[in-house]
Design an enzyme around this catalytic site. Structure first.
Site, PDB file in Angstrom:
ATOM      1  N   THR A   1       1.231  -1.235  -0.285  1.00  0.00           N
ATOM      2  CA  THR A   1      -0.217  -0.257  -0.211  1.00  0.00           C
ATOM      3  C   THR A   1       0.405   1.264   0.444  1.00  0.00           C
ATOM      4  OG1 THR A   1       0.117   0.230   2.182  1.00  0.00           O
ATOM      5  CG2 THR A   1      -2.284  -1.135   1.399  1.00  0.00           C
TER       6      THR A   1
ATOM      7  N   PHE B   1       4.465   9.231  -3.879  1.00  0.00           N
ATOM      8  CA  PHE B   1       6.086   9.619  -3.390  1.00  0.00           C
ATOM      9  C   PHE B   1       5.714   7.725  -3.319  1.00  0.00           C
ATOM     10  CE2 PHE B   1       9.653   9.803  -0.410  1.00  0.00           C
ATOM     11  CZ  PHE B   1       9.686  10.082  -0.869  1.00  0.00           C
TER      12      PHE B   1
ATOM     13  N   ASP C   1      -2.802   4.294   7.768  1.00  0.00           N
ATOM     14  CA  ASP C   1      -2.251   3.381   8.762  1.00  0.00           C
ATOM     15  C   ASP C   1      -3.613   2.826   8.816  1.00  0.00           C
ATOM     16  OD1 ASP C   1       0.448   4.313   9.173  1.00  0.00           O
ATOM     17  OD2 ASP C   1      -0.302   6.038  10.554  1.00  0.00           O
TER      18      ASP C   1
END
Length: 343
Positions: free
Chosen positions: A141, A145, A238
């Site tokens: 995931t 960037f 997260d």
């Protein structure tokens, strides 16, 4: 018997990033979670003031070894997130190899947390270690960037994006790649499936999510989007990775005809993450004005509490959103659409 998740990522005493953003949602979904903290901080870095320690490689290995000796390392799912240094990351890599050897069916969601918005915020020597870890993962995931960093491909057009996704699948043997919170650059907006483009319109005030699966022959890509929400929020990635781990290949997950298991899990994770963010934003708007002042670097530098009050009011409202996470409160689904001509 419920499944067990081993979560290896950061911990904060206050707020919801890293494991604090992941463990409670996974427990709401019915998982037992064993947590190993790669850092122990007072709060996330967005506050600009924090205290605590990083867990070094020897300490991580000691925990892994003790858990193994006590036969406590038997997860069916593995989630790894923020690990700041190469030595510590190598210890996690070695343990992931052992876990995969013991259980080849282990579902491993790897979030290669390295940086964002063109800036790396871990030691650069973690990059080659992450590249070694990629073939172990069931799903990765990375953000925009991090895709650029892992593949050494600046994402400036559709050709570059296709090349980067293909590299992750074919060179690094990652079966599933999910990239979320992608700004809708004009070249990307122009290439979207019509169903997504029609939803977005011409404003571009949405963030894109791409889910790509590879089965050694074909690459299957799905896309979805969510409206942007004003303000800065931490721990969103997260939370998203944890929900994705929880829903992927879950017996409770409904997979519509023609959809992939990955796209269906991403749809659930995207839907619930955005709903939690909406609830968080709604709460932040009820706070006194002094706690929701807009970002101003100069004023924040003069009065650090100005920034701290703003950060504190935007911590994820996870406990207050447990009905959303568990599914007892219905929210509008964020569908993933097949991107027919992506490759």
């Amino acid at each position: 018997m419920s499944e067990r998740v081993l979560s290896i990522q950061s911990h904060v005493a206050f707020g919801y990033v890293g494991g604090k953003a992941a463990i409670f949602p996974l427990q709401c979904l019915g998982y037992d979670v064993d947590a190993i903290n790669t850092v122990n901080f007072s709060n996330h870095a967005g506050y600009r003031r924090s205290g605590g320690t990083k867990t070094n490689a020897e300490e991580l290995k000691a925990m892994f070894d003790a858990m193994e000796a006590n036969e406590l390392l038997r997860p069916s799912r593995l989630l790894t997130g923020y690990i700041p240094g190469a030595e510590a990351l190598s210890a996690v890599h070695n343990q992931a190899v052992k876990l995969k050897h013991h259980n080849p069916d282990l579902i491993y969601v790897l979030d290669p947390v390295m940086g964002d918005a063109g800036r790396i915020y871990v030691a650069e020597d973690v990059i080659p270690v992450y590249r070694k870890m990629l073939p172990l993962a069931t799903v990765i995931t990375p953000n925009w960037f991090e895709v650029e960093t892992l593949t050494e491909t600046p994402l400036v057009n559709m050709g570059a994006l296709r090349s980067a996704i293909s590299t992750l699948h074919k060179e690094y043997q990652v079966p599933n790649v999910v990239v979320s919170s992608i700004p809708l650059y004009p070249w990307l907006l122009a290439a979207l499936p019509s169903a997504i483009a029609d939803l977005v319109g011409k404003s571009g005030e949405h963030l894109l999510c791409i889910a790509s699966s590879y089965d050694s022959q074909d690459i299957s890509v799905y896309a979805g989007c969510v409206p942007t929400i004003p303000g800065y929020f931490s721990g969103v990635g997260d939370l998203f990775s944890a929900l994705l781990l929880g829903f992927y290949n879950s017996p409770s997950l409904h997979i519509p005809a023609g959809a992939t298991p990955l796209a269906s899990a991403v749809s659930q994770a995207l839907t619930k993450t955005h709903a939690v963010l909406c609830k968080t934003h709604e709460y932040s708007e009820t706070l006194p004005e002094i706690e929701r002042l807009a970002t101003d670097d100069e004023k924040d530098a003069e009065d650090p509490m100005r920034r701290i009050r703003r950060m504190r009011g935007r911590e994820l409202r996870l406990v207050q959103s447990q009905d959303i996470i568990r599914g007892t409160k219905a929210v509008a689904p964020r569908d993933m659409v097949k991107w027919q001509n992506f490759i």
